[in-house]
Write an enzyme that holds these catalytic residues in place. Structure first.
Site, PDB file in Angstrom:
ATOM      1  N   ASP A 249       0.860  -1.182   0.000  1.00  0.00           N
ATOM      2  CA  ASP A 249       0.000   0.000   0.000  1.00  0.00           C
ATOM      3  C   ASP A 249       0.894   1.229   0.000  1.00  0.00           C
ATOM      4  O   ASP A 249       1.625   1.483   0.951  1.00  0.00           O
ATOM      5  CB  ASP A 249      -0.901  -0.017   1.240  1.00  0.00           C
ATOM      6  CG  ASP A 249      -1.819   1.202   1.265  1.00  0.00           C
ATOM      7  OD1 ASP A 249      -2.675   1.315   0.376  1.00  0.00           O
ATOM      8  OD2 ASP A 249      -1.655   2.050   2.160  1.00  0.00           O
TER       9      ASP A 249
ATOM     10  N   GLU B  86      -1.684  -1.072  -6.011  1.00  0.00           N
ATOM     11  CA  GLU B  86      -2.948  -0.504  -6.445  1.00  0.00           C
ATOM     12  C   GLU B  86      -2.692   0.415  -7.630  1.00  0.00           C
ATOM     13  O   GLU B  86      -1.689   1.111  -7.674  1.00  0.00           O
ATOM     14  CB  GLU B  86      -3.560   0.294  -5.297  1.00  0.00           C
ATOM     15  CG  GLU B  86      -5.030   0.552  -5.472  1.00  0.00           C
ATOM     16  CD  GLU B  86      -5.611   1.203  -4.234  1.00  0.00           C
ATOM     17  OE1 GLU B  86      -6.819   1.462  -4.227  1.00  0.00           O
ATOM     18  OE2 GLU B  86      -4.864   1.457  -3.285  1.00  0.00           O
TER      19      GLU B  86
ATOM     20  N   ASP C 266      -3.461   1.453   6.704  1.00  0.00           N
ATOM     21  CA  ASP C 266      -2.551   1.045   5.636  1.00  0.00           C
ATOM     22  C   ASP C 266      -2.262  -0.464   5.616  1.00  0.00           C
ATOM     23  O   ASP C 266      -2.329  -1.082   4.548  1.00  0.00           O
ATOM     24  CB  ASP C 266      -1.250   1.861   5.702  1.00  0.00           C
ATOM     25  CG  ASP C 266      -1.512   3.357   5.484  1.00  0.00           C
ATOM     26  OD1 ASP C 266      -2.583   3.672   4.929  1.00  0.00           O
ATOM     27  OD2 ASP C 266      -0.670   4.173   5.862  1.00  0.00           O
TER      28      ASP C 266
END
Ligand SMILES: [Zn+2]
Length: 377
Positions: free
Chosen positions: A194, A278, A360
């Site tokens: 992340d 992501e 996170d």
């Protein structure tokens, strides 16, 4: 497997060599601007654009009459600059095409002329390039000393080209090589990463990689130097001096950021078999002013770029999860969705199974879970 790769290192030049490099950069800039102008004229007149080869022939004829000074530099410098002009146009047309199809959100960016004010620029050479332990030999420029010994590859590498560039008073050479590389079998674990503003990255195994935030720390100094520069009279010697100081500060920031990113991406690509990230819409996020500086500082796009090419070298895979997946809002243990979660909520609390976890690492675990159902880069 043959891979393409570039090595960039600083040059240690004497005054004569600096003059020669400036001449080459000047010739490259001239040729690029001349090429753009010729392309525009020809396109407006005939609807067709001349190729780099046509233009090079034309430029060579001009050398005999109008541009005799160009004989002082390697013929590669203007030739490669014309190729760059060609590529700039091709990229522009590609973006126009994508924009029409609705697949491009940014501006199409018509190729711009290069200005000396933006720095001395760069030039690319091909042909007889030889790398020694602490030297590089280039056409016309001869043997140049390197600041770092043994960084450029001397064995098992085919040199394709060398690009010399200037940044804040320092000269660098970037060597493009094709190398035979044995890709190792990567037996590491699957990890979700992340990317964030608070911490550079949080891994699904709990590791937190801190953010150096070089710009933020140096921002005060940059602001002060910038103000000092704008107070000086335009065109004055003092203003140039102030601009050099500011440029040096920016260079240090950029170097530090690159360093951190390289360390992190190399470590991930070497030790993890699958890395799930992501697909952040960086351009969209940058419009949000408060996030903008911090994100630009972290270099998300650069992180992904480095990770993708290093994964090829070290036998790992990069998997990109769609940005529409609710990675932050979803419980990583039971899948419960918290629709009210905002950016300000730093802790995820699950009403389904009672999990309490920092935002996170929860997102990182969700990314890891999505590895199988998402596409590779
Ligand atoms: Zn839960």
């Amino acid at each position: 497997m043959p891979i393409l790769r570039a090595y960039r290192t600083e040059l240690a030049l004497n005054h004569q060599q600096i003059t020669a490099c400036k001449q080459h950069a000047g010739a490259a800039r001239y040729a690029y601007n001349w090429g753009l102008r010729r392309k525009q004229e020809a396109y407006n007149a005939t609807g067709k654009s001349p190729s780099a080869i046509d233009l090079h022939r034309e430029l060579n004829a001009l050398k005999k009459t109008e541009l005799p000074w160009m004989y002082a530099v390697s013929k590669c410098a203007p030739q490669e600059a014309l190729r760059n002009a060609d590529a700039a146009y091709a990229q522009y047309f590609r973006r126009c095409h994508l924009k029409k199809a609705g697949q491009w959100q940014g501006t199409v960016g018509y190729p711009r002329f290069k200005s000396k004010k933006k720095g001395l620029g760069s030039f690319r050479l091909t042909g007889a390039i030889h790398v020694g332990a602490a030297t590089i030999q280039l056409p016309r420029l001869g043997r140049l000393r390197l600041k770092e010994r043994g960084y450029l590859p001397t064995a098992n590498a085919q040199i394709l080209s060398a690009t010399v560039s200037e940044q804040a008073g320092h000269w660098y050479v970037s060597v493009q090589v094709e190398q035979e590389q044995v890709v190792p079998v990567n037996t590491g674990p699957v990890v979700g990463v992340d990317l964030g503003v608070k911490a550079l990255a949080t891994l699904s195994d709990g590791t937190v990689i801190a953010n150096p935030k070089p710009l933020k720390r140096r921002l005060k100094k940059v602001k002060r130097l910038h103000n000092a520069m704008t107070r000086k009279q335009k065109g004055s010697h003092n203003r140039k001096k102030a601009a050099r100081k500011l440029g040096k500060q920016y260079r240090q920031i950029a170097n530090q950021r690159q360093n951190t990113l390289h360390q992190v991406t190399t470590r991930l690509a070497k030790t993890k078999a699958v890395i799930v990230i992501e697909d952040l819409h960086v351009a969209g996020m940058l419009k949000n002013y408060h996030l903008a500086q911090a994100i630009a500082d972290v270099g998300f796009a650069e992180f992904r770029r480095q990770l993708t090419y290093k994964a090829v070298w070290y036998g790992s895979r990069v998997v990109v999860v769609s940005r529409w997946e609710p990675t932050s809002k979803c419980c990583s243990r039971c899948g419960w969705l918290d629709d009210d979660l905002t950016l300000a909520d730093r802790v995820f609390q699950c009403a389904g199974c009672g999990l309490t976890l920092d935002r996170d690492p929860n997102a990182a675990r969700n990314l890891e879970r999505l590895a199988a159902s998402s596409a590779d880069t």
